[in-house]
Design an enzyme around this catalytic site. Structure first.
Site, PDB file in Angstrom:
ATOM      1  CE  LYS A  79      34.511 -15.840  29.348  1.00 19.40           C
ATOM      2  NZ  LYS A  79      34.337 -17.253  29.771  1.00 19.40           N
ATOM      3  CB  SER A 154      30.999 -17.233  31.749  1.00 20.55           C
ATOM      4  OG  SER A 154      32.202 -17.853  31.361  1.00 20.55           O
ATOM      5  CB  SER A 178      32.250 -20.774  30.253  1.00 20.37           C
ATOM      6  OG  SER A 178      31.622 -20.602  31.495  1.00 20.37           O
TER       7      SER A 178
END
Lengths: 487, 478
Positions: A79, A154, A178
């Site tokens: 990420k 997210s 997330s």
């Protein structure tokens, strides 16, 4: 052989037995990325050259016996809020569009230490603020199951990359759901470990007291191996606990396990398909010899306001360092110092980030601190207590991961309050600092995946992962992929 | 109308740790800009602080030495504000649970004793430095000082004049130096004081509006700033104007203060608990261990010097007021066991030379054991006092070893009677006029003849021996 049929551990095994070379595997994934990125946009940055160079080096070290890990040589995505030395780390924000860290996050370093090949940085909601990955400055990521839908957020890029076979596994981060919610929306397996288990050093902070890095992969066995690799004390992170690194073997025995289903997770707005899938999953556990009971946890309803107050408060402080002076976006025109701050931050941050900074600055401001932030901390303590009470009786809890399956692109931001409320199933786990595991448990009528959330005691990931393992032994939801559906 | 002044102090002191409060960068002063920085103290995204345990230890030491209660459960808080010298845009400090509370320091001014209460002492990190480059008309940032550990020592408003403030600061500085917590070099900014001041009519119960003067960097400047601000506030009141609650900057060169920001524009620091650090718990065992490790503190030392060595109080105050003078005293005393002599040397030659060469006590570099040796050399008649002073000047400037130096430069006192006798005879022979005068009963020429003898002996002779032999020889002439 179609290597995309393999899990991360299966690929690792074939690399070890020299059936597949690391470079060959890396090339295959990079080709797949090239093919699919125009459609899905899972990555902010793909590091093709670096990945291939890494693959060569890793192969040498596997051959020389230096790398023994079952994950050695397996290509992964990270990420874009985890620092990677010399590799752009943008948090999907214009603010950090050109930012290249001078160091690597501990969790990423730990993967590299056992021979992971890092393919690139996955897309996300800007600074991890969002539930859809639509707030990324670099464009939205699409759900590989249906490109009209969001992948969740997210960590939407990390989830979609696994679902689209653009990585064998990824790292995500979870502040209010997330990792778990996009795992659920994209039909993959994701673990948010107990707060303090995985070092946050190098994770660009959203809300420091809630953020936690965790693995996202095809199944529980992969997730378990990644979790074991990245967990453990880090003397660079004072909040990482000094427990011995996990070293258990997965066990599918569910006989005599006590499972609670908190009814508050099935409140207003819950999709009938989702509810049905969770209760069906409960039946699976019963068939494996576990006892399932419905329970009530009334304090859960306060989790959303408490979460948004605490998270925004910390975010307003954490994001203050982006002032246009040291690194990151700097406005070209400004009158004086204050104007430099004003212009740089106005241009560098997107509207969702600005909104949360404003909420955070407000709740911390003089005269409001006790009414908001302090109250949120009290709610946090109450929620933790109600979980402690539940775990006095139950080994783990079963809940939905989100009230619905993935919404359509553009839908969520028509009503952001509703979007915030859709975090109801996940945020309380962060407030209580607990581990949460999501495994696929079916599809809704439109063919979108549904995720089952398992919530466990602090530092008892083993119980959760065993339960997830047992579920995947008994079902095949995790083996279904967008392609198999298409066929 | 007569006015009285009410003063409170906030003292910031940089701690003498080798490394910064939250990372392992050096705290050394004066490095090239931005060479003592890493990703943590420069506030790079994703970095986290790890507390330097020594900082807590130093805070406990300071708290115990200033009679504070030590807070057992400690937390850090974030103080949020934007400024380019603060790379995270928040300072990690302690607002809600400071490590030390409710202490006091006792002072004495003109024979009057007073206790100044300490409200709290808390730990925090220092900010960097902004340097304006007039050549390029730009401001540059140096982060070397970012993350250097600080203690902020906050007094209650218990002072009524500048003298008390100076007495308190002198005492506090000595305590910080004795305990090894800080080197307190004001010129390098490792001791900085903010002064809160208000005035009120004598006898009035109600406090006046206070102003705060920031970062005044010498004791003399503090005294001047207090006098200046006091006069300014009284004048305002006499003119019927109001004192505004504000922060002011004292410009010592101009002898005036300027408003920096008023309370209306005061920043809201949005304090909240620092989530990246875990609470620190301090148990009795730790506190006891620190207590045991504390050295003799200024007050106790003063009492002991007075009773054990019977030194004058004035001398004792000067010596015990400085850790460095104490060190010289104690090392010299250990060698010569003569407190009075050591004290005289410190009060005389040491301080004279220090003042003449503008040397601060901490920069005095001679080996104090050699002062003890020199005192013994005088006592044992190896050199006379005047020669000893010459030798000491060389010790002070070049740290020479006295015995060697005396040997090499042939400075030993001539105690040999025959050598003296020879010189005396020569002097008598070569000064027939004086001898004639002596014979006529003019005793004053003795002094002249004595001087001539000492000159010939190059000052090295024992004056008592010369006098004795000269008298003997002269009496033979009568």
């Amino acid at each position: 052989m179609d290597i995309f049929q393999l899990s991360a551990l299966e690929l690792g095994k074939k690399i070890k037995s020299k059936e597949i070379g690391v470079v060959e595997a890396t090339k295959a994934v990079l080709e797949n990325i090239e093919k699919k990125e125009p459609e899905y946009h899972c990555y902010v940055t793909v590091c093709k050259k670096e990945a291939l160079k890494q693959a060569e080096e890793v192969q040498k070290k596997i051959d020389s016996g230096e790398y023994q890990s079952p994950l050695a040589g397996v290509p992964a995505g990270v990420k874009d809020n985890m620092c990677t030395k010399g590799m752009q780390t943008s948090c999907s924000s214009r603010m950090l569009e050109t930012f290249k860290p001078v160091y690597t996050a501990t969790a990423v370093q730990k993967l590299q230490n056992v021979g992971a090949v890092i393919l690139g940085k996955t897309n996300m909601d800007e600074f991890a603020m969002g539930s859809t990955s639509e707030t990324s400055y670099f464009g939205i990521t699409k759900n590989p199951w249906n490109t009209e839908h969001v992948p969740g957020g997210s960590s939407g890029g990390s989830a979609a990359a696994v679902a689209a076979k653009e990585a064998f596994y990824t790292l995500g981060s979870d502040t209010g759901g997330s990792i778990r919610q996009p795992a659920s929306y994209c039909g993959i397996t994701g673990l948010k470990p107990t707060y303090g288990t995985v070092s946050r050093y190098g994770l660009i902070a959203y809300a420091s007291s809630l953020d936690q890095i965790g693995p996202m992969a095809k199944n529980v066995e992969d997730v378990t191996e990644i979790y074991k690799t990245i967990a453990g004390h880090d003397n660079k992170d004072s909040t990482s606990v000094n427990h011995p690194s996990p070293s258990f073997t997965l066990c599918e025995d569910m006989k005599g396990k006590k499972i609670g289903i908190p009814i508050e997770f099935f409140g207003e707005g819950i999709d009938a398909d989702v509810k049905e899938a969770i209760y069906k999953a409960a039946k699976v556990y019963e068939s494996l010899g576990a006892e399932v009971e419905e329970i009530s946890m009334p304090t859960i309803k306060y989790a959303i306001p408490a979460y948004y107050i605490a998270a925004c408060a910390e975010a307003s402080s954490n994001l203050s360092r982006y002032d246009g002076i040291k690194y990151g976006h700097c406005a070209e025109k400004y009158d004086d110092l204050v104007d430099l701050y004003y212009q740089s931050r106005s241009e560098g941050f997107g509207s969702e980030v600005k909104k949360r900074i404003l909420i955070g600055a407000f709740v911390l401001s003089s005269g409001y601190y006790d009414a908001y932030y302090n109250k949120a901390l009290q709610v946090k303590a109450l929620i933790k207590q109600s979980y402690d009470d539940a775990f006095g009786k139950y080994d783990f809890l079963l809940t939905p991961t989100a009230p619905t399956t993935a919404p359509k692109i553009g839908e969520s931001f028509k009503d952001t309050l509703k979007m915030y409320l859709s975090d109801i199933c996940t945020v309380s786990v962060n407030l209580a600092g607990l581990p949460g595991l999501v495994v696929p448990c079916g599809l809704d009528k439109t063919g979108l995946p549904i995720g089952l959330q398992l919530i466990g005691k602090a530092f008892n990931e083993e119980t959760l992962l065993n339960a997830g393992f047992a579920f995947q032994k008994a079902t095949d939801f995790h083996t279904v992929s967008p392609e198999t559906i298409a066929k | 109308m007569e006015f009285e002044t009410v003063l409170g102090l906030e003292v910031h002191t940089e701690l003498a740790t080798d490394t910064k409060i939250f990372c392992s960068c050096s705290t050394e002063f004066g490095g090239e800009p931005n060479t003592h920085v890493c990703e943590v103290c420069s506030g790079m995204p994703g970095t986290l602080p790890v507390l330097n345990k020594q900082v807590v230890e130093f805070a406990i030491r300071t708290g115990l030495a200033t009679n504070c209660e030590i807070t057992r459960y400690n937390k850090f808080d974030r103080k949020n504000y934007f400024y380019p010298d603060l790379p995270k845009a928040y300072q990690v400090s302690q607002l809600y649970l400071p490590i030390c509370q409710n202490g006091h320091i006792d002072i004495e001014v003109n024979g009057v004793k007073k206790s100044i209460r300490i409200k709290e002492i808390h730990m925090e990190e220092d900010a960097g430095k902004l340097i304006h480059d007039p050549w390029d008309d730009c401001t540059l940032v140096d982060y070397n000082r970012c993350g250097v550990p600080l203690l902020e020592i906050v007094s209650e408003p218990d002072f009524s004049n500048g003298e008390e403030v100076i007495a308190y600061l002198t005492k506090l500085k000595a305590i910080l130096q004795y305990t090894g917590v800080s080197d307190c070099k004001m010129e390098q900014g490792s001791l900085r004081a903010d002064v809160n001041l208000s005035v009120k009519p004598v006898g009035s119960k109600e406090l006046g509006t206070r102003t705060e003067m920031k970062n005044i960097n010498s004791f003399k400047a503090i005294a001047r700033a207090i006098e200046g601000e006091r006069a300014r506030q009284i004048e305002l009141i006499k003119e019927g104007k109001k004192v505004i609650q504000e922060t002011r900057r004292w410009d010592d060169n101009k002898g005036a203060s300027y408003a920096m920001r008023s309370k209306e524009n005061a920043q809201d620091y949005r304090y909240f608990p620092e989530p990246d650090l875990v609470p620190i718990e301090i148990d009795d065992e730790w506190i006891e261990k620190v207590r045991q490790s504390l050295p003799e503190l200024p007050e106790a030392k003063k009492a002991r010097y007075l009773s054990e060595y019977k030194l004058p109080e004035y001398d004792v105050d000067i010596i015990t007021g400085s850790k460095d003078l104490v060190k010289i005293f104690e090392q010299a005393y250990e060698v010569c066991q003569n407190a009075k002599e050591v004290s005289n040397w410190i009060m005389g030659e040491v301080l004279r030379l220090a003042s003449e060469t503008s040397t601060l006590p901490e920069d005095i570099s001679f080996d104090a054991k050699n002062l003890g040796k020199l005192i013994l050399l005088v006592k044992n008649g190896v050199v006379n006092r005047n020669t000893a002073k010459e030798v000491f000047e060389k010790m002070f400037s070049d740290n020479v070893e006295p015995e060697q130096y005396i040997e090499q430069h042939n400075l030993k006192m001539v105690n040999d009677d025959s050598a003296v006798k020879e010189v005396v005879s020569k002097v008598i022979e070569s000064n027939p006029d004086s001898i004639e005068q002596f014979k006529q009963g003019n005793e004053k020429v003795n002094k002249f003849l004595m001087g001539q003898c000492m000159k010939q002996l190059k000052g090295k002779a024992n004056p008592a021996v010369v006098t004795k032999i000269l008298d003997e020889e002269l009496s033979k002439l009568k």
